[in-house]
Design a protein around this motif. Structure first.
Motif, short mmCIF file in Angstrom:
data_model
loop_
_atom_site.label_atom_id
_atom_site.label_comp_id
_atom_site.label_asym_id
_atom_site.label_seq_id
_atom_site.Cartn_x
_atom_site.Cartn_y
_atom_site.Cartn_z
N LYS A 195 0.84 -1.19 0.00
CA LYS A 195 0.00 0.00 0.00
C LYS A 195 0.88 1.25 0.00
N GLU A 196 0.44 2.27 -0.69
CA GLU A 196 1.25 3.47 -0.87
C GLU A 196 0.94 4.51 0.19
N LEU A 197 1.96 5.28 0.56
CA LEU A 197 1.75 6.38 1.51
C LEU A 197 2.47 7.62 1.01
N LEU A 198 1.95 8.76 1.42
CA LEU A 198 2.51 10.03 0.98
C LEU A 198 3.22 10.78 2.10
N GLY A 199 3.10 10.28 3.32
CA GLY A 199 3.73 10.95 4.45
C GLY A 199 3.48 10.18 5.74
N VAL A 200 4.06 10.68 6.85
CA VAL A 200 3.91 10.04 8.16
C VAL A 200 3.51 11.11 9.17
N THR A 201 2.57 10.78 10.07
CA THR A 201 2.16 11.71 11.12
C THR A 201 1.87 10.91 12.39
N SER A 202 1.63 11.62 13.50
CA SER A 202 1.31 10.94 14.76
C SER A 202 0.17 11.67 15.45
N PHE A 203 -0.62 10.92 16.21
CA PHE A 203 -1.63 11.55 17.06
C PHE A 203 -1.94 10.63 18.22
N ASP A 204 -2.42 11.22 19.33
CA ASP A 204 -2.80 10.47 20.51
C ASP A 204 -4.08 11.04 21.11
N LEU B 204 1.33 7.11 13.42
CA LEU B 204 2.06 6.61 14.59
C LEU B 204 1.26 6.97 15.84
N THR B 205 1.09 6.03 16.77
CA THR B 205 0.32 6.30 17.99
C THR B 205 0.80 5.42 19.14
N THR B 206 0.55 5.89 20.38
CA THR B 206 0.85 5.07 21.57
C THR B 206 -0.32 4.18 21.92
N GLY B 207 -1.49 4.50 21.36
CA GLY B 207 -2.69 3.74 21.69
C GLY B 207 -3.35 4.17 22.97
N PHE B 208 -2.83 5.22 23.63
CA PHE B 208 -3.35 5.65 24.92
C PHE B 208 -4.84 6.04 24.86
N LYS C 292 2.97 1.91 19.56
CA LYS C 292 4.10 1.73 20.47
C LYS C 292 3.66 0.77 21.58
N LEU C 293 3.86 -0.51 21.35
CA LEU C 293 3.48 -1.53 22.33
C LEU C 293 4.38 -1.48 23.57
N GLY C 294 3.79 -1.82 24.71
CA GLY C 294 4.54 -1.86 25.94
C GLY C 294 4.39 -0.63 26.80
N ARG C 295 3.95 0.46 26.18
CA ARG C 295 3.74 1.68 26.96
C ARG C 295 2.36 1.67 27.59
N TYR C 296 1.33 1.55 26.73
CA TYR C 296 -0.03 1.47 27.25
C TYR C 296 -0.73 0.18 26.81
N ILE C 297 -0.29 -0.36 25.71
CA ILE C 297 -0.88 -1.60 25.19
C ILE C 297 0.22 -2.65 25.11
N GLU C 298 0.02 -3.75 25.78
CA GLU C 298 1.02 -4.82 25.79
C GLU C 298 1.02 -5.59 24.48
N SER C 299 -0.17 -5.88 23.96
CA SER C 299 -0.28 -6.65 22.71
C SER C 299 -1.65 -6.38 22.07
N LEU C 300 -1.72 -6.69 20.77
CA LEU C 300 -3.00 -6.49 20.07
C LEU C 300 -3.90 -7.68 20.31
N PRO C 301 -5.16 -7.45 20.67
CA PRO C 301 -6.12 -8.55 20.82
C PRO C 301 -6.34 -9.26 19.49
N PRO C 302 -6.58 -10.56 19.49
CA PRO C 302 -6.81 -11.32 18.24
C PRO C 302 -7.92 -10.73 17.39
N LYS C 303 -9.00 -10.23 18.04
CA LYS C 303 -10.10 -9.66 17.26
C LYS C 303 -9.67 -8.42 16.48
N VAL C 304 -8.77 -7.65 17.07
CA VAL C 304 -8.27 -6.45 16.39
C VAL C 304 -7.42 -6.86 15.19
N ILE C 305 -6.58 -7.88 15.38
CA ILE C 305 -5.74 -8.37 14.27
C ILE C 305 -6.61 -8.89 13.13
N THR C 306 -7.65 -9.66 13.48
CA THR C 306 -8.56 -10.19 12.46
C THR C 306 -9.26 -9.05 11.72
#
Length: 547
Positions: A30-39, A54-58, A89-103
Motif C-alpha cells: 500500500k502506498e503512503l505520501l507521508g507520516v504523522t502521529s496523534f494520541d 504513529l500512535t501510543t494507543g493511549f 508503540k506496544l509496551g507503553r499502554y498496550i502490551e499486545s494487540l487482541p486477536p479480534k483487532v488483528i482479524t
C-alpha cells in the motif's frame, strides 16, 4: 499525486524490526505520501489521505486494559480517511494487540506495525520524509531527462518508428506500437506476438471511445499489460502496449508514454492530412476513369502512378452509400467519409489492390480488380469485405454491383450498371445474415435495370442490343432462325406445339433453338421474368432496333 513510498519501504527506511508487522502482512505494498502521529480519540479527523499514522494507543484504553472496540473503531475510521497503515508503540499502554483487532485489521486490509519503545516519532518521520523528498527529487530529474530525450527526437527529425527503441530504452520493458490503418506494427523485442490483448485492441480500432477511455487513455489490463490508447475525434486509432512488473508506473514512466503518444498523434495527424489530400486526387482520378475521357493509356498509367495506384486490366464497379438516395447534404457526405475510412481500414489490414474513393455524387466507389471472363473471384472478395464491414458498421448500407466488362474502357459501363444496381438496392430487403446491408448485383436484375435507369428508354435499347444482338449474330453466322423462333414463341405465350406448327418444324426443334438462346443470352424464354425481359427486347426491336 504519484506513487512515492510503500509501507514495506517505510519499514526499511524507518528502521523497524523484521518482526514489526502485527497484522496485514499481505498489504505492505500500500502506498503512503507521508507520516504523522496523534494520541487523541478524534485525531483521525485531521488526517490527509495517504498519511501513515504513529500512535501510543493511549486514547483507546479502558481501566488500563486495551479496548478492542476502541481499536476496531480506530481502524474503521482510518480506512475511511484513506490511511495506508499505522504503528502502535506496544509496551507503553498496550502490551499486545487482541486477536479480534488483528482479524479486523486483516479484513479491512490495514497493516499494523509495532513501534519500538526506544524510538522517538522523529526517528521514523524524519528519515521517511527525507526518503520521500529524495525520491521526488529523483523523479523530477528523471522526468526532465525524459523531456530532453523526446525533445531531441522531435528536433532531430528521426522517423516515428524510432520511438520504439527510445521508449524501450527508457522503460526497460517490452513495447509495441499498434496502429493498423497506418500499418504501424512495431515491437521490441520481437518476441511480443499477436496475443489476445492485441486482438482486443484490433477490435477497438475505429470504434467510438467509451467515456472511461476518454478520461483515462492510459489503463492497465487484467493480464498486467498497460495500454495507452491513441484516439482521434473520440475514436480509437491504435495503442501503445507496455509489459511491466506487477506495480504501478512511476511519474517519469508515464511522462515517457505520454510524450510518445503525443508524437505519434502528431505523425498520425500529418499522415491523415496527406491521406485526405491524396484521396481528393484519387477521387478525381476515379471520376476520370468512370467518365471514359482520359485520353491515351500512357497518360492514364502516369496519372495512376501519381496517386500511388497500379492499374489492373479489368475492373468491376461497386457503388456504396449510407443513404438510399443521392443527397447533396453535408451530413450524408460526412457519413460516407466515415464509412470510407472504415473500408480503408479494412482494406489496409488485408492489403487488397482495390481502388476506392468518392464519386461525383459523394457516394463510395470501389473498383474491384478482376481477371478476364471471371467475375467470381472479385465478387467473392467483395462478399468477404462486406461481411467484415457489416460487423464493424452497425448502420444501413446500400450497395450496387456492376458487371465485368473488358479493359479500362469497360469501367464506364460497369459503373453505369452499379448505379442502377444501387438504386435497386435501396428498394431491396437486407441479406439474412446482415439485415443492415442492402446489396444488389446487376446480374440479378430483371426489369429493375430499366425501372431504375436514369434513361429507361436508352437502357431498354441497351438490353435489346445485349441480348438480341447475340442472337442476331448467331443467325447471321449460322444462317439460323433463332430470332424469328423467339418472336413466334413469345407471340404464342410459350406454347411449344403452336410455335412448332407456325414454323412448320417439330416441337423438339423449338426446344433445341430455345436452348441455344439460353446459352447465348443466359435468359430462359420459358421463365416468367426472363420472358418479360425478352419481350421488352423484342418490343424495342420491333420499333426499329437493328442487330
Amino acid at each position: 499525486m504519484n506513487r512515492v513510498i510503500t509501507v514495506r519501504e517505510l519499514i526499511e527506511v524507518g528502521g523497524f524490526d523484521e518482526t514489526a508487522v502485527l497484522a496485514g502482512e499481505t498489504f505492505l505494498e500500500k502506498e503512503l505520501l507521508g507520516v504523522t502521529s496523534f494520541d487523541s480519540p478524534d485525531g483521525h479527523k485531521w488526517l490527509r489521505p495517504g498519511e501513515f499514522v504513529l500512535t501510543t494507543g493511549f486514547p483507546f484504553l479502558t481501566h488500563k486494559e486495551s479496548s478492542e472496540s476502541g481499536l476496531i473503531k480506530l481502524i474503521d475510521d482510518l480506512v475511511e480517511v484513506g490511511t495506508p497503515g499505522l504503528a502502535i508503540k506496544l509496551g507503553r499502554y498496550i502490551e499486545s494487540l487482541p486477536p479480534k483487532v488483528i482479524t479486523h485489521a486483516l479484513n479491512r486490509q490495514m497493516p499494523i506495525l509495532s513501534f519500538p519503545m526506544e524510538k522517538a516519532w522523529s526517528d521514523v518521520i524524519v528519515p521517511v520524509v527525507r526518503y520521500i523528498n529524495d525520491k521526488q527529487r529523483m523523479e523530477l530529474v528523471q522526468t526532465h531527462a525524459i523531456y530532453e530525450r523526446f525533445h531531441r527526437h522531435l528536433t532531430s527529425g528521426d522517423p516515428v518508428s524510432n520511438l520504439i527503441p527510445l521508449l524501450h530504452d527508457v522503460l526497460q520493458s517490452p513495447i509495441s506500437i499498434h496502429v493498423p490503418t497506418l500499418k504501424w506494427n512495431w515491437e521490441t523485442p520481437p518476441a511480443m506476438r499477436k496475443d489476445e490483448t492485441i486482438v482486443y485492441v484490433d477490435k477497438q480500432i475505429g470504434q467510438h471511445a467509451p467515456r472511461w477511455m476518454l478520461n483515462q487513455p492510459l489503463a492497465r489490463m487484467t493480464n498486467g499489460l498497460f495500454v495507452r490508447w491513441l484516439l482521434h475525434d473520440q475514436k480509437v486509432q491504435g495503442a501503445i502496449l507496455l509489459r511491466q512488473p506487477d506495480r504501478d508506473l512511476y511519474a517519469w514512466e508515464k511522462v515517457a508514454i505520454e510524450q510518445s503518444a503525443a508524437l505519434l498523434s502528431l505523425e498520425m495527424e500529418r499522415q491523415r492530412t496527406v491521406s485526405e489530400t491524396y484521396q481528393r486526387f484519387r477521387n478525381d482520378f476515379l471520376q476520370l476513369l468512370v467518365s471514359g475521357k482520359y485520353g491515351s493509356r500512357h497518360m492514364l498509367i502516369r496519372k495512376a502512378e501519381e496517386v500511388g495506384w497500379e492499374l489492373a486490366e479489368h475492373y468491376i464497379a461497386v457503388v456504396i452509400s449510407v443513404k438510399p438516395h443521392s443527397s447533396p447534404d453535408v451530413e450524408t457526405w460526412k457519413e460516407n467519409l466515415t464509412l470510407l475510412e472504415t473500408i480503408r481500414r479494412i482494406l489496409s489490414m488485408c492489403d487488397l489492390p482495390i481502388l476506392f474513393g468518392l464519386d461525383q455524387h459523394n457516394r463510395i466507389l470501389l473498383l474491384m480488380p478482376a481477371t478476364e471472363n471471371d467475375e467470381s473471384a472479385a465478387k467473392g472478395i467483395l462478399t468477404d469485405l462486406m461481411t467484415t464491414l457489416a460487423l464493424q458498421w452497425q448502420h444501413p448500407v446500400y450497395l450496387g454491383i456492376g458487371r465485368l466488362h473488358h479493359s479500362w474502357e469497360g469501367i464506364v459501363q460497369s459503373y453505369h450498371e452499379a448505379q442502377i444496381s444501387f438504386r435497386s438496392a435501396t428498394h431491396a430487403i437486407g441479406l439474412a445474415n446482415a439485415p443492415l446491408l442492402h446489396m444488389k448485383d446487376f446480374n440479378e436484375l430483371g426489369l429493375e435495370r430499366i425501372l431504375f435507369a436514369d434513361k429507361p428508354g436508352a437502357e431498354a435499347h441497351a438490353l435489346a442490343e445485349e441480348y438480341l444482338g447475340k442472337i442476331a449474330q448467331y443467325d447471321k453466322e449460322k444462317n439460323g432462325q433463332l430470332l424469328y423462333t423467339l418472336q413466334i414463341f413469345l407471340q404464342v405465350n410459350g406454347n411449344y406445339v403452336e410455335a412448332a406448327n407456325l414454323l412448320f418444324v417439330h416441337k423438339n426443334t423449338i426446344k433445341y433453338r430455345l436452348q441455344l438462346i439460353r446459352d447465348l443470352t443466359g435468359l430462359h424464354p420459358e421463365n416468367g421474368q426472363d420472358q418479360l425481359m425478352l419481350r421488352i427486347a423484342m418490343t424495342v426491336h420491333s420499333f426499329g432496333y437493328q442487330a
